[in-house]
Scaffold this motif. Structure first.
Motif, mmCIF file in Angstrom:
data_model
loop_
_atom_site.group_PDB
_atom_site.id
_atom_site.type_symbol
_atom_site.label_atom_id
_atom_site.label_comp_id
_atom_site.label_asym_id
_atom_site.label_seq_id
_atom_site.Cartn_x
_atom_site.Cartn_y
_atom_site.Cartn_z
ATOM 1 N N VAL A 133 0.846 -1.197 0.000
ATOM 2 C CA VAL A 133 0.000 0.000 0.000
ATOM 3 C C VAL A 133 0.878 1.242 0.000
ATOM 4 O O VAL A 133 1.790 1.376 0.837
ATOM 5 C CB VAL A 133 -0.937 0.016 1.227
ATOM 6 C CG1 VAL A 133 -1.831 1.251 1.204
ATOM 7 C CG2 VAL A 133 -1.795 -1.248 1.260
ATOM 8 N N ALA A 134 0.589 2.149 -0.931
ATOM 9 C CA ALA A 134 1.272 3.434 -0.960
ATOM 10 C C ALA A 134 0.591 4.369 0.028
ATOM 11 O O ALA A 134 -0.609 4.647 -0.098
ATOM 12 C CB ALA A 134 1.229 4.020 -2.372
ATOM 13 N N HIS A 142 4.148 -0.766 3.693
ATOM 14 C CA HIS A 142 2.955 -1.196 4.402
ATOM 15 C C HIS A 142 2.175 -2.162 3.516
ATOM 16 O O HIS A 142 2.217 -2.063 2.279
ATOM 17 C CB HIS A 142 2.079 0.001 4.778
ATOM 18 C CG HIS A 142 2.692 0.859 5.840
ATOM 19 N ND1 HIS A 142 3.765 1.693 5.589
ATOM 20 C CD2 HIS A 142 2.392 1.009 7.150
ATOM 21 C CE1 HIS A 142 4.090 2.321 6.713
ATOM 22 N NE2 HIS A 142 3.281 1.923 7.662
ATOM 23 N N MET A 143 1.456 -3.076 4.179
ATOM 24 C CA MET A 143 0.753 -4.116 3.436
ATOM 25 C C MET A 143 -0.669 -4.269 3.958
ATOM 26 O O MET A 143 -0.918 -4.129 5.157
ATOM 27 C CB MET A 143 1.513 -5.437 3.532
ATOM 28 C CG MET A 143 2.869 -5.381 2.841
ATOM 29 S SD MET A 143 3.714 -6.988 2.781
ATOM 30 C CE MET A 143 4.215 -7.167 4.488
ATOM 31 N N LEU A 144 -1.568 -4.572 3.032
ATOM 32 C CA LEU A 144 -2.984 -4.748 3.350
ATOM 33 C C LEU A 144 -3.262 -6.198 3.689
ATOM 34 O O LEU A 144 -2.800 -7.114 3.002
ATOM 35 C CB LEU A 144 -3.831 -4.330 2.150
ATOM 36 C CG LEU A 144 -5.338 -4.585 2.250
ATOM 37 C CD1 LEU A 144 -5.980 -3.662 3.279
ATOM 38 C CD2 LEU A 144 -6.004 -4.423 0.884
ATOM 39 N N CYS A 168 -5.826 4.650 -2.635
ATOM 40 C CA CYS A 168 -6.649 4.353 -1.451
ATOM 41 C C CYS A 168 -5.862 4.771 -0.213
ATOM 42 O O CYS A 168 -4.951 4.051 0.210
ATOM 43 C CB CYS A 168 -7.005 2.873 -1.374
ATOM 44 S SG CYS A 168 -8.162 2.300 -2.632
ATOM 45 N N GLU A 169 -6.193 5.905 0.340
ATOM 46 C CA GLU A 169 -5.455 6.403 1.497
ATOM 47 C C GLU A 169 -6.021 5.791 2.778
ATOM 48 O O GLU A 169 -7.208 5.912 3.069
ATOM 49 C CB GLU A 169 -5.555 7.926 1.574
ATOM 50 C CG GLU A 169 -4.661 8.551 2.629
ATOM 51 C CD GLU A 169 -3.185 8.360 2.338
ATOM 52 O OE1 GLU A 169 -2.405 8.339 3.306
ATOM 53 O OE2 GLU A 169 -2.809 8.245 1.147
ATOM 54 N N PRO A 170 -5.190 5.109 3.580
ATOM 55 C CA PRO A 170 -5.686 4.532 4.834
ATOM 56 C C PRO A 170 -6.112 5.612 5.824
ATOM 57 O O PRO A 170 -5.635 6.757 5.777
ATOM 58 C CB PRO A 170 -4.468 3.749 5.365
ATOM 59 C CG PRO A 170 -3.573 3.572 4.187
ATOM 60 C CD PRO A 170 -3.785 4.773 3.321
ATOM 61 N N VAL A 171 -7.010 5.243 6.720
ATOM 62 C CA VAL A 171 -7.468 6.141 7.786
ATOM 63 C C VAL A 171 -7.263 5.427 9.120
ATOM 64 O O VAL A 171 -7.098 4.204 9.182
ATOM 65 C CB VAL A 171 -8.956 6.515 7.606
ATOM 66 C CG1 VAL A 171 -9.161 7.294 6.321
ATOM 67 C CG2 VAL A 171 -9.836 5.265 7.609
ATOM 68 N N ALA A 172 -7.267 6.175 10.210
ATOM 69 C CA ALA A 172 -7.098 5.601 11.539
ATOM 70 C C ALA A 172 -8.396 4.945 11.986
ATOM 71 O O ALA A 172 -9.461 5.561 11.956
ATOM 72 C CB ALA A 172 -6.670 6.678 12.535
ATOM 73 N N GLY A 173 -8.318 3.668 12.408
ATOM 74 C CA GLY A 173 -9.489 2.965 12.893
ATOM 75 C C GLY A 173 -9.708 3.195 14.373
ATOM 76 O O GLY A 173 -9.004 3.969 15.024
ATOM 77 N N ARG A 179 -6.170 1.628 8.456
ATOM 78 C CA ARG A 179 -6.997 0.666 7.747
ATOM 79 C C ARG A 179 -7.665 1.364 6.564
ATOM 80 O O ARG A 179 -7.758 2.598 6.525
ATOM 81 C CB ARG A 179 -8.034 0.039 8.669
ATOM 82 C CG ARG A 179 -9.038 0.995 9.260
ATOM 83 C CD ARG A 179 -9.964 0.309 10.263
ATOM 84 N NE ARG A 179 -10.566 -0.890 9.740
ATOM 85 C CZ ARG A 179 -10.265 -2.141 10.167
ATOM 86 N NH1 ARG A 179 -9.384 -2.317 11.120
ATOM 87 N NH2 ARG A 179 -10.851 -3.190 9.640
ATOM 88 N N LEU A 180 -8.137 0.579 5.620
ATOM 89 C CA LEU A 180 -8.866 1.138 4.487
ATOM 90 C C LEU A 180 -10.321 1.372 4.866
ATOM 91 O O LEU A 180 -10.894 0.643 5.685
ATOM 92 C CB LEU A 180 -8.810 0.189 3.287
ATOM 93 C CG LEU A 180 -7.459 -0.013 2.604
ATOM 94 C CD1 LEU A 180 -7.657 -0.797 1.315
ATOM 95 C CD2 LEU A 180 -6.753 1.306 2.318
#
Length: 272
Positions: A133-134, A142-144, A168-173, A179-180
């Motif tokens: 993941v970029a 980083h990896m999904l 797809c920019e990850p966000v804080a869970g 996480r996506l």
């Protein structure tokens, strides 16, 4: 004159009483007392045995072994196992083992086995990375994984050659891990599954998975071109491509979103 009949055994007369019924001799006080004493001794033995099993130092866990694992870091695993040492082997549950391993992000499932008197074996099933993941503003690779989390690549491993997810920019869970978003994750997991089921990566490996406003685009390695697959029916679209790819020129941009046609945009020849 009425002749009386002979009744053998028990017979209930008109008044409801049994005739010729044997009477049970009442239990003696000694028998009752003996049974009470035996029952009390049995309860005492069981209670004492249970107390011994749950409190004897013989059953304190002195060793925790693990099954094979790959993505989890060994010092972190040892730290998790230290929370189990010293507990009673009979009272330790799988829930306790899961709680001890909650800080190991790559662990998906935990299974527990006991080896008496003082050894437990904790076996992991780990998450498998699906895509690189970029991410902006984050160091390292980083990896999904399949539950939507974006995890840092383990430092002790060579990074596997996975397609790179872009757009797809990850966000804080809620657990503060990256996480996506759900609206990105569901179609992306379906796309990854389709890539695996159709054997696309074996036929023509993928360099990038790009998310756009019109859906996903797969950028193939080398000069193989790109595949526009949209937001759904990924398996059907990829199979159509694999059936026709021998007739598609290298470097072409292939649009697979339409049921009745495959649109091919060939690259412009390089100028010399």
């Amino acid at each position: 004159m009425r002749v009386p009949r002979l009744a053998i055994g028990s017979y209930r007369g008109d008044r409801g009483r049994d005739l010729a019924a044997p009477r049970r001799s009442p239990r003696s006080r000694r028998q009752v007392t003996l049974r009470v004493v035996v029952a009390g001794l049995l309860v005492t033995v069981l209670a004492g045995g249970g107390y011994w099993l749950l409190n004897a130092s013989l059953f304190e866990i002195a060793r925790v072994e693990s099954g094979p694992y790959r993505y989890s870091d060994e010092p972190d695993v040892e730290s998790a196992f230290s929370r189990i040492l010293g507990r009673n082997i009979w009272t330790l549950t799988r829930g306790h083992a899961v709680a001890a391993c909650e800080d190991l992000p790559w662990v998906r499932e935990v299974h527990l086995r006991r080896r008496l008197p003082d050894v437990v074996v904790v076996e992991f099933i780990e998450w498998q990375p699906l895509l690189a993941v970029a991410t902006s503003g984050a160091d390292g690779t980083h990896m999904l994984v399949a539950d939507g989390r974006v995890l840092g690549a383990p430092a002790h491993l060579d990074i596997p050659g996975l397609p790179l997810l872009v757009g797809c920019e990850p966000v804080a869970g809620s657990d503060q891990r990256q996480r996506l978003a759900d609206h990105d994750l569901a179609p992306l997991l379906a796309l990854v599954e389709a890539m695996q089921d159709t054997g696309l990566e074996t036929a023509c490996p993928v360099d990038f998975v790009r998310r756009t406003d019109d859906g996903f685009i797969l950028e193939l390695q080398g000069r193989a071109g790109s595949l526009r697959v949209g937001r759904q029916d990924f398996s059907r679209r990829l199979r159509r491509y694999l059936l026709t790819r021998e007739q598609i020129p290298d470097g072409a941009a292939v649009d697979l979103r339409f049921e009745d046609r495959i649109t091919i945009e060939t690259p412009e020849p390089e100028r010399t």
